[in-house]
Write a protein that holds these residues in place. Structure first.
Motif, PDB file in Angstrom:
ATOM      1  N   SER A   5     -29.290  -2.233  19.953  1.00 19.99           N
ATOM      2  CA  SER A   5     -29.075  -3.477  19.217  1.00 19.99           C
ATOM      3  C   SER A   5     -28.707  -4.605  20.167  1.00 19.99           C
ATOM      4  O   SER A   5     -28.933  -5.763  19.896  1.00 19.99           O
ATOM      5  CB  SER A   5     -27.987  -3.288  18.159  1.00 19.99           C
ATOM      6  OG  SER A   5     -26.773  -2.939  18.772  1.00 19.99           O
ATOM      7  N   ALA A  11     -29.740  -9.217  14.918  1.00 21.23           N
ATOM      8  CA  ALA A  11     -29.122  -8.065  14.267  1.00 21.23           C
ATOM      9  C   ALA A  11     -30.083  -7.517  13.220  1.00 21.23           C
ATOM     10  O   ALA A  11     -30.982  -8.208  12.775  1.00 21.23           O
ATOM     11  CB  ALA A  11     -27.815  -8.506  13.616  1.00 21.23           C
ATOM     12  N   ASP A  15     -27.593  -7.604   8.129  1.00 19.22           N
ATOM     13  CA  ASP A  15     -26.315  -7.540   8.829  1.00 19.22           C
ATOM     14  C   ASP A  15     -25.999  -8.902   9.442  1.00 19.22           C
ATOM     15  O   ASP A  15     -26.042  -9.086  10.654  1.00 19.22           O
ATOM     16  CB  ASP A  15     -26.339  -6.450   9.900  1.00 19.22           C
ATOM     17  CG  ASP A  15     -24.941  -6.151  10.424  1.00 19.22           C
ATOM     18  OD1 ASP A  15     -23.980  -6.816   9.986  1.00 19.22           O
ATOM     19  OD2 ASP A  15     -24.818  -5.258  11.274  1.00 19.22           O
ATOM     20  N   ALA A  18     -22.945  -9.167  12.005  1.00 23.85           N
ATOM     21  CA  ALA A  18     -23.243  -8.811  13.398  1.00 23.85           C
ATOM     22  C   ALA A  18     -24.010  -9.930  14.093  1.00 23.85           C
ATOM     23  O   ALA A  18     -23.755 -10.242  15.259  1.00 23.85           O
ATOM     24  CB  ALA A  18     -24.041  -7.510  13.451  1.00 23.85           C
ATOM     25  N   GLU A  21     -21.546 -12.722  14.825  1.00 28.46           N
ATOM     26  CA  GLU A  21     -20.672 -12.336  15.943  1.00 28.46           C
ATOM     27  C   GLU A  21     -21.424 -12.454  17.264  1.00 28.46           C
ATOM     28  O   GLU A  21     -20.896 -12.959  18.247  1.00 28.46           O
ATOM     29  CB  GLU A  21     -20.172 -10.907  15.713  1.00 28.46           C
ATOM     30  CG  GLU A  21     -19.081 -10.471  16.670  1.00 28.46           C
ATOM     31  CD  GLU A  21     -19.632  -9.928  17.986  1.00 28.46           C
ATOM     32  OE1 GLU A  21     -18.968 -10.129  19.031  1.00 28.46           O
ATOM     33  OE2 GLU A  21     -20.722  -9.339  17.975  1.00 28.46           O
ATOM     34  N   ARG A  22     -22.661 -12.002  17.271  1.00 26.29           N
ATOM     35  CA  ARG A  22     -23.444 -12.088  18.507  1.00 26.29           C
ATOM     36  C   ARG A  22     -23.722 -13.546  18.894  1.00 26.29           C
ATOM     37  O   ARG A  22     -23.780 -13.885  20.072  1.00 26.29           O
ATOM     38  CB  ARG A  22     -24.755 -11.321  18.325  1.00 26.29           C
ATOM     39  CG  ARG A  22     -25.577 -11.282  19.593  1.00 26.29           C
ATOM     40  CD  ARG A  22     -26.759 -10.368  19.466  1.00 26.29           C
ATOM     41  NE  ARG A  22     -27.631 -10.553  20.616  1.00 26.29           N
ATOM     42  CZ  ARG A  22     -28.867 -10.139  20.668  1.00 26.29           C
ATOM     43  NH1 ARG A  22     -29.405  -9.498  19.650  1.00 26.29           N
ATOM     44  NH2 ARG A  22     -29.593 -10.364  21.729  1.00 26.29           N
ATOM     45  N   PRO A  74     -15.936 -10.913   9.484  1.00 27.88           N
ATOM     46  CA  PRO A  74     -16.904  -9.882   9.865  1.00 27.88           C
ATOM     47  C   PRO A  74     -16.992  -8.720   8.881  1.00 27.88           C
ATOM     48  O   PRO A  74     -17.903  -7.905   8.964  1.00 27.88           O
ATOM     49  CB  PRO A  74     -16.393  -9.400  11.226  1.00 27.88           C
ATOM     50  CG  PRO A  74     -14.953  -9.754  11.247  1.00 27.88           C
ATOM     51  CD  PRO A  74     -14.797 -10.991  10.402  1.00 27.88           C
TER      52      PRO A  74
END
Length: 200
Positions: A5, A11, A15, A18, A21-22, A74
């Motif tokens: 991933s 993501a 999702d 994620a 967050e990335r 999250p």
């Protein structure tokens, strides 16, 4: 060869947490969130404000989301309710335009949002109920209208509406009940905004 991933461009579908967050490390990844959800947000805003305002509000929605992404929870894998909440706040800046549009539809029966050539036959038969519904929606408070339309037009669950508007679930229920009662009264007992919820 397997791709982790970490190596994939975005993501996995669904999702959003994620992906967000990335995007804190790789800001360009946030564009995937736009690609996933902009069409749905645009349809909702367009229905409420028309094409011209919708383009601006959607752009502002995603800009605000990008700026606030560091505060995203999250534990919520789906960002769509969060995006609808941002859009609803921005729609608030256009309340007068929305109310004016609804009142014009109630008076004339001509929906400024729909394409005049699209579905003409269906619109002719629905014109009277559309006018009455528009008048009923225009008569709702902004807070009640937000809740009703997030359920009826954005197809959010009560829990998602609570999340989107940062209000308690009980408040969603009471605002929705009040809005539906007013719409039913205005339409002589019918409620075209009623959706069949399972386990709400």
């Amino acid at each position: 060869m397997t791709i982790s991933s970490r190596d994939s461009p975005v993501a996995p579908p669904g999702d959003d947490a994620a992906l967000i967050e990335r995007s804190l490390r790789e800001p360009e990844v946030f564009a995937a969130l736009y690609d996933r959800h902009a069409p749905a947000v645009h349809r909702y805003v367009r229905r409420r404000l028309g094409d011209q305002a919708a383009d601006d509000v959607v752009a502002e929605t995603f800009l605000a989301a990008f700026r606030r992404r560091g505060r995203y929870d999250p534990d919520r894998p789906d960002a769509l309710p969060w995006l609808y909440g941002i859009a609803a706040n921005l729609i608030g800046k256009h309340r007068r335009s929305e109310t004016r549009m609804l009142r014009a539809l109630a008076r004339t029966g001509a929906d400024p949002v729909t394409d005049p050539m699209e579905g003409a036959d269906a619109r002719v038969s629905a014109s009277a109920s559309s006018r009455a519904l528009a008048g009923a929606l225009a008569g709702l408070s902004a807070r009640d209208r937000d809740v009703l339309l997030l359920v009826a037009w954005a197809d959010l669950s009560y829990e998602q509406v609570a999340e989107a508007l940062s209000i308690p679930l009980g408040t969603v229920r009471s605002r929705l009940n009040r809005a539906r009662r007013k719409v039913r009264e205005a339409l002589g007992g019918s409620d075209p905004t009623l959706v069949h919820e399972e386990a709400q």
